[in-house]
Motif scaffolding. Sequence first.
Motif, PDB file in Angstrom:
ATOM      1  N   SER A 252       0.827  -1.212   0.000  1.00 37.48           N
ATOM      2  CA  SER A 252       0.000   0.000   0.000  1.00 37.48           C
ATOM      3  C   SER A 252       0.857   1.256   0.000  1.00 37.48           C
ATOM      4  O   SER A 252       0.427   2.313  -0.468  1.00 37.48           O
ATOM      5  CB  SER A 252      -0.925   0.007   1.220  1.00 37.48           C
ATOM      6  N   ASN A 253       2.085   1.140   0.528  1.00 31.65           N
ATOM      7  CA  ASN A 253       3.022   2.265   0.515  1.00 31.65           C
ATOM      8  C   ASN A 253       3.988   2.198  -0.663  1.00 31.65           C
ATOM      9  O   ASN A 253       4.966   2.959  -0.712  1.00 31.65           O
ATOM     10  CB  ASN A 253       3.817   2.293   1.826  1.00 31.65           C
ATOM     11  N   LEU A 254       3.701   1.268  -1.598  1.00 27.99           N
ATOM     12  CA  LEU A 254       4.485   1.093  -2.826  1.00 27.99           C
ATOM     13  C   LEU A 254       5.937   0.700  -2.553  1.00 27.99           C
ATOM     14  O   LEU A 254       6.826   0.995  -3.361  1.00 27.99           O
ATOM     15  CB  LEU A 254       4.428   2.365  -3.690  1.00 27.99           C
ATOM     16  N   HIS A 255       6.164   0.027  -1.426  1.00 25.95           N
ATOM     17  CA  HIS A 255       7.471  -0.589  -1.176  1.00 25.95           C
ATOM     18  C   HIS A 255       7.405  -2.002  -1.763  1.00 25.95           C
ATOM     19  O   HIS A 255       7.314  -2.999  -1.044  1.00 25.95           O
ATOM     20  CB  HIS A 255       7.771  -0.613   0.323  1.00 25.95           C
ATOM     21  N   ASN A 257       9.360  -4.080  -3.603  1.00 29.46           N
ATOM     22  CA  ASN A 257      10.360  -5.138  -3.438  1.00 29.46           C
ATOM     23  C   ASN A 257      10.203  -5.835  -2.085  1.00 29.46           C
ATOM     24  O   ASN A 257      10.223  -7.069  -1.990  1.00 29.46           O
ATOM     25  CB  ASN A 257      11.773  -4.567  -3.579  1.00 29.46           C
ATOM     26  N   LEU A 258      10.049  -5.024  -1.040  1.00 32.25           N
ATOM     27  CA  LEU A 258       9.866  -5.589   0.298  1.00 32.25           C
ATOM     28  C   LEU A 258       8.544  -6.347   0.397  1.00 32.25           C
ATOM     29  O   LEU A 258       8.465  -7.408   1.030  1.00 32.25           O
ATOM     30  CB  LEU A 258       9.919  -4.477   1.346  1.00 32.25           C
ATOM     31  N   ALA A 259       7.514  -5.803  -0.234  1.00 33.52           N
ATOM     32  CA  ALA A 259       6.213  -6.471  -0.216  1.00 33.52           C
ATOM     33  C   ALA A 259       6.294  -7.829  -0.904  1.00 33.52           C
ATOM     34  O   ALA A 259       5.743  -8.825  -0.415  1.00 33.52           O
ATOM     35  CB  ALA A 259       5.167  -5.593  -0.895  1.00 33.52           C
ATOM     36  N   ALA A 260       6.993  -7.879  -2.033  1.00 37.31           N
ATOM     37  CA  ALA A 260       7.133  -9.143  -2.762  1.00 37.31           C
ATOM     38  C   ALA A 260       7.885 -10.175  -1.923  1.00 37.31           C
ATOM     39  O   ALA A 260       7.530 -11.366  -1.910  1.00 37.31           O
ATOM     40  CB  ALA A 260       7.858  -8.905  -4.085  1.00 37.31           C
ATOM     41  N   GLN A 261       8.906  -9.723  -1.203  1.00 35.49           N
ATOM     42  CA  GLN A 261       9.663 -10.643  -0.344  1.00 35.49           C
ATOM     43  C   GLN A 261       8.771 -11.226   0.752  1.00 35.49           C
ATOM     44  O   GLN A 261       8.807 -12.432   1.033  1.00 35.49           O
ATOM     45  CB  GLN A 261      10.851  -9.908   0.277  1.00 35.49           C
ATOM     46  N   LEU A 292       4.000  -8.365  -8.393  1.00 38.58           N
ATOM     47  CA  LEU A 292       4.910  -8.544  -9.532  1.00 38.58           C
ATOM     48  C   LEU A 292       4.429  -7.741 -10.738  1.00 38.58           C
ATOM     49  O   LEU A 292       5.232  -7.142 -11.470  1.00 38.58           O
ATOM     50  CB  LEU A 292       5.008 -10.024  -9.897  1.00 38.58           C
ATOM     51  N   ASP A 293       3.126  -7.710 -10.934  1.00 39.87           N
ATOM     52  CA  ASP A 293       2.549  -6.940 -12.037  1.00 39.87           C
ATOM     53  C   ASP A 293       2.828  -5.448 -11.857  1.00 39.87           C
ATOM     54  O   ASP A 293       3.174  -4.741 -12.818  1.00 39.87           O
ATOM     55  CB  ASP A 293       1.047  -7.203 -12.103  1.00 39.87           C
ATOM     56  N   LEU A 294       2.690  -4.965 -10.617  1.00 38.46           N
ATOM     57  CA  LEU A 294       2.966  -3.556 -10.338  1.00 38.46           C
ATOM     58  C   LEU A 294       4.438  -3.223 -10.555  1.00 38.46           C
ATOM     59  O   LEU A 294       4.791  -2.084 -10.881  1.00 38.46           O
ATOM     60  CB  LEU A 294       2.572  -3.219  -8.897  1.00 38.46           C
ATOM     61  N   GLN A 295       5.299  -4.218 -10.398  1.00 37.78           N
ATOM     62  CA  GLN A 295       6.725  -4.017 -10.643  1.00 37.78           C
ATOM     63  C   GLN A 295       7.066  -4.065 -12.131  1.00 37.78           C
ATOM     64  O   GLN A 295       8.222  -3.851 -12.500  1.00 37.78           O
ATOM     65  CB  GLN A 295       7.539  -5.093  -9.905  1.00 37.78           C
ATOM     66  N   GLY A 296       6.075  -4.352 -12.945  1.00 36.97           N
ATOM     67  CA  GLY A 296       6.319  -4.467 -14.375  1.00 36.97           C
ATOM     68  C   GLY A 296       6.729  -5.856 -14.811  1.00 36.97           C
ATOM     69  O   GLY A 296       7.042  -6.076 -15.990  1.00 36.97           O
ATOM     70  N   ARG A 297       6.704  -6.803 -13.898  1.00 39.51           N
ATOM     71  CA  ARG A 297       7.082  -8.190 -14.217  1.00 39.51           C
ATOM     72  C   ARG A 297       5.816  -8.949 -14.636  1.00 39.51           C
ATOM     73  O   ARG A 297       5.364  -9.885 -13.988  1.00 39.51           O
ATOM     74  CB  ARG A 297       7.755  -8.830 -13.009  1.00 39.51           C
TER      75      ARG A 297
END
Length: 380
Positions: A252-255, A257-261, A292-297
Amino acid sequence: MAACSVRWALNRFRCLAGSPIRISAGLGSVTSQHVAGKQLACWEKVSRHESVWRNVLSVERGGRRRRRLLWAAVALSLFRGSDDEHDEAQRREDEMLLLLKKAKLSIHRGQLPAASIFLHQAVTLAHQTHNHQAIVYTYSLMANLAYIQGQLDHAEKLFKAAMSFMLSGGTPEDDNAVIEMSLKLATIYAEQNKVELAEHGFRFCTESLEAKLEKQNALPAEEKPDEQEALRKDTRLLLGLCFDSRARYRASNLHLNLAAQDYQKALNICRQEQGDTHPQTLVLMSDLATVLDLQGRHDDALVLVQQAVDVSRSAGHPDQHVLLGNLAGILLHKGQLDDSARFYQEALVLAQQAGDQEAIDQMQEGLKEVKKRRDKATQD
């Protein structure tokens, strides 16, 4: 209370048996025979009390039948009040349980004000009866109710009160129940945008559970009975919930990489403990795919969410429309508009059947976005 009554009665017997009996002189003339008669009567009373006392304490000193009858009479008078107190305590406990059942039923029916009234009555009885477990349980329900109603400050105070009672009662800080409440507090702080408190709360929960699991795993296999194994599983699942909650907060805070982990850690735990087809496993796969989608993956996200959808179809997942909606959204971002529209439409039908208005709105918005992009592509 009964034990106190018995001790009081025995002390009373000792007092009567050991105290000297004094006869005060009256204003009129008293013959020696009269005085002697009173003295004799008094000593006979003392003698009878001593006899009772000896019979209560010793089985060797004659009159076994008489002793049983006498003790039965004494016990009846001593414990009648205790029985009444026990009946009153049982009545209050039954009333408290009924109030808690009414509160939970009211919450289930969405009658939240009524639930609040029942819970306040229940916690009053819990305090009056000094029922420690009931106090903690009722405060927890009250805190959850306040959270549902959006009363975050009130929920925070109630969770803290429940934790205070637990810790003062000797519950360890790393007990799963304490950590679960700490997780709820961290979630409240996250919603209140109290970043430092939220991060500290999530970190306390995850680190405490990881340390606890490390100790449990270090035990030899022969020292791990079924109860320990059940505790280990519960602890791991709670750790997974902590990672899941923190992942949502970080996303929700657009972190991202940490969220994906965190989502990956939660997914690994859920797969290992619940299995690949468990509903929560599929939800976590979908949530991770969204990040992952939000990261462009997009390709990685599509593979993961497609797996979740395929399993949900065969397993009959209750939130299949949500998974389909996520799949449609990822396809939209990849530019596969026809496939996206098809899955949005399927998800919309299922959402309508489930009566999930929030999902219905999202699917309709998704279909509008598909149409907008199609129109734009046609114009270009």
